[in-house]
Design an enzyme around this catalytic site. Structure first.
Site, PDB file in Angstrom:
ATOM      1  N   HIS A  74      62.503  34.530 103.084  1.00 19.17           N
ATOM      2  CA  HIS A  74      61.363  34.597 102.203  1.00 19.17           C
ATOM      3  C   HIS A  74      62.111  34.312 100.772  1.00 19.17           C
ATOM      4  O   HIS A  74      62.525  35.365 100.206  1.00 19.17           O
ATOM      5  CB  HIS A  74      60.523  35.839 102.550  1.00 19.17           C
ATOM      6  CG  HIS A  74      59.427  35.787 101.708  1.00 19.17           C
ATOM      7  ND1 HIS A  74      59.077  36.721 100.704  1.00 19.17           N
ATOM      8  CD2 HIS A  74      58.408  35.199 101.385  1.00 19.17           C
ATOM      9  CE1 HIS A  74      57.985  36.581 100.154  1.00 19.17           C
ATOM     10  NE2 HIS A  74      57.425  35.757 100.501  1.00 19.17           N
ATOM     11  N   HIS A 116      57.844  30.971  92.738  1.00 20.73           N
ATOM     12  CA  HIS A 116      56.626  31.442  93.157  1.00 20.73           C
ATOM     13  C   HIS A 116      55.342  31.526  92.437  1.00 20.73           C
ATOM     14  O   HIS A 116      54.457  31.021  92.791  1.00 20.73           O
ATOM     15  CB  HIS A 116      56.945  32.979  93.710  1.00 20.73           C
ATOM     16  CG  HIS A 116      55.796  33.586  94.340  1.00 20.73           C
ATOM     17  ND1 HIS A 116      54.850  34.276  93.640  1.00 20.73           N
ATOM     18  CD2 HIS A 116      55.189  33.418  95.463  1.00 20.73           C
ATOM     19  CE1 HIS A 116      53.705  34.695  94.517  1.00 20.73           C
ATOM     20  NE2 HIS A 116      53.936  34.321  95.638  1.00 20.73           N
TER      21      HIS A 116
HETATM   22  O1  G3P Z   1      54.304  31.617 102.561  1.00 22.38           O
HETATM   23  C1  G3P Z   1      54.506  32.677 103.013  1.00 22.38           C
HETATM   24  C2  G3P Z   1      54.448  33.753 102.222  1.00 22.38           C
HETATM   25  O2  G3P Z   1      55.534  33.645 101.154  1.00 22.38           O
HETATM   26  C3  G3P Z   1      53.289  33.804 101.295  1.00 22.38           C
HETATM   27  O3  G3P Z   1      53.169  34.488 100.424  1.00 22.38           O
HETATM   28  O4  G3P Z   1      52.738  34.842  97.917  1.00 22.38           O
HETATM   29  O5  G3P Z   1      55.117  35.312  98.838  1.00 22.38           O
HETATM   30  O6  G3P Z   1      54.085  32.721  98.672  1.00 22.38           O
HETATM   31  P1  G3P Z   1      53.998  34.365  98.871  1.00 22.38           P
HETATM   32 CA    CA Z   2      55.784  31.471  99.983  1.00 24.68          CA
END
Ligand code: G3P
Ligand code: CA
Length: 350
Positions: A74, A116
Site C-alpha cells: 500500500h 495519494h
Molecule cells: O486503494 C486502496 C486504498 O489505498 C484506498 O485508500 O485512501 O489509501 O487510497 P487510500
Molecule cells: Ca490507494
C-alpha cells in the site's frame, strides 16, 4: 514478477461458474475455513434448481480467481519509507510484494505522478518552496491553505522534497512520475494504479483514464507478454472512472472497485455487487466493511469477484489481533479476501 510469486492474471485460473463448487469444496477440505463453508452453501443454492437438479446450461461468463492471496504494498512499503516514493516501491519489491500500489494525480501540464493526496502539502515541502502558491479551501468548516497538485508543473514538483517529512534519511527524495514507477517496478512485481479524484481533473480538461491507458500501452503493459511479468490491476473509488477504463480497454486490465464506508449502502448490496461485476473483476472494500458484514464478501465471491480489502497496518491492528500475519490470514481464510493492501508487505504470511 518474483520467482515463485503468483500474481494477477499470470497465476489466475479461469473458472466457469459451473465448476466453482468443485473448487470451493476443495477449499473446504484444505482450509476448513468458515468462509469456504459459507460460499459453498451460497454457490450450491445458486447452481441447482428447486428440485436439486442442475439449473440448466452452464453460464458462459468466466472469471479469474487467484490461487493464492496477493500481497499488495500500500503506497509502497509505506510503513518503512515515505509513501509513493521510489525508495518505498523498491523496498516493497525487496520485501516480496506481489503488487506495488500507485495512487495517481495529474500535474498542471498533464503528467501522471504518484501521490495519494490531491494536494502537495502533507508529503512535500511545497509550503517552504512555493509559499505564495497556495489556494484557500474549506475543510471541516474551516478555511485552510492548500497547494494543489493540478496548479504545479512537473518541473516545479520535481524541485520538492518528498522524503524529509517521513525521516531525514530520505531527504531530497523526489515525487515520482508514473513512468518512473513503471521503470522501477516493471518486470519485478505487479502494478496497481488508482485513478484519484478523476472528476476534479475532468473539470480541468484532463481525462485521467485516457492518460493512464496511454502510458500503460506505451510501456507495452497492455500485452499478455509483459503482463506475465507485470500483471496490472486498475482501481478507483469512482464507478464512472472504472466504467470508462472498461470502455477504453475492455478486458486488458483487471479492474477493482474500491468501496469506502459511505459507498457500502449502494455498492455492497446484492444489486450493487451485480452492477459492479458488469465492469469490474473485484472489489476493494475498507477492511471493516467485510469484518462487520461477512455476508457481503460471500456475495461478492459468489459473483466471481476478487476481494482486496484495505488497509492492514502493523501499527493499527484491531482488537484481538497482535500479529499482522495472523490478521491477514484471518481476512483470507475467514472473510474470503483474495489479496490484501498492507503498509507492511514484509509481514504478509506465505
Ligand atoms: O486503494 C486502496 C486504498 O489505498 C484506498 O485508500 O485512501 O489509501 O487510497 P487510500
Ligand atoms: Ca490507494
Amino acid at each position: 514478477m518474483l520467482p515463485g510469486r503468483p500474481a494477477g492474471r499470470t497465476f489466475a485460473t479461469t473458472l466457469t461458474v459451473a465448476v466453482r463448487p468443485v473448487i470451493l469444496c476443495t477449499m473446504m477440505l484444505v482450509s476448513e475455513s468458515r468462509f469456504a463453508l459459507c460460499v459453498i452453501a451460497l454457490c450450491g443454492a445458486g447452481c441447482a434448481g428447486p428440485t436439486g437438479e442442475p439449473a440448466g446450461p452452464a453460464p458462459v461468463a468466466t472469471t479469474d480467481v487467484a490461487e493464492e492471496p496477493v500481497n499488495i504494498a500500500h503506497r509502497g512499503a509505506s510503513a518503512y519509507a515515505p509513501e509513493h516514493t521510489l525508495p518505498a516501491y523498491a523496498l516493497a519489491i525487496e520485501m516480496g510484494a506481489d503488487f506495488v500500489e500507485q495512487d495517481l494525480q495529474l500535474t498542471r501540464d498533464g503528467v501522471l505522478i504518484c501521490m495519494h493526496d490531491t494536494t502537495l502539502d502533507r508529503t512535500t515541502n511545497v509550503e517552504e518552496v512555493f509559499p505564495d502558491r497556495a489556494i484557500e479551501v474549506e475543510r471541516r468548516g474551516a478555511r485552510v491553505q492548500v497547494w494543489r497538485v493540478a496548479d504545479f508543473t512537473l518541473d516545479e514538483i520535481k524541485t520538492l522534497d518528498a522524503g524529509s517529512w517521513f525521516d531525514d534519511e530520505f531527504a531530497g527524495t523526489q515525487v515520482p512520475t508514473f513512468q518512473e514507477a513503471i521503470d522501477l517496478v516493471k518486470g519485478q512485481a505487479g502494478m496497481y494504479p488508482e485513478t484519484k479524484a478523476p472528476e476534479e481533473y475532468e473539470a480541468l480538461g484532463f481525462t485521467m483514464e485516457e492518460e493512464l491507458t496511454r502510458v500503460l500501452a506505451a510501456n507495452e503493459l497492455d500485452t499478455p507478454a509483459e503482463q506475465r511479468e507485470t500483471p496490472i490491476y486498475v482501481q478507483s473509488f469512482s464507478p464512472e472512472s472504472l466504467k470508462r477504463m472498461y470502455a477504453l480497454t475492455r478486458d486488458t486490465y483487471d479492474l477493482v472497485q474500491l468501496v469506502g464506508g459511505a459507498q457500502a449502502a449502494t455498492l455492497l448490496t446484492d444489486d450493487g455487487l451485480r452492477d459492479v461485476a458488469e465492469y469490474a473483476d473485484g472489489i476493494g472494500p475498507a477492511v471493516q466493511l467485510i469484518a462487520d458484514e461477512p455476508s457481503r464478501a460471500v456475495a461478492a465471491r459468489g459473483l466471481g469477484l476478487e476481494i482486496h480489502p484495505y488497509t492492514v497496518r502493523a501499527s493499527r491492528l484491531p482488537d484481538g489481533f497482535s500479529d499482522t500475519g495472523a490478521y491477514i490470514s484471518h481476512l483470507v481464510d475467514d472473510l474470503g479476501a483474495t489479496g490484501v493492501f498492507t503498509d507492511n508487505p514484509d509481514l504478509f504470511p506465505r
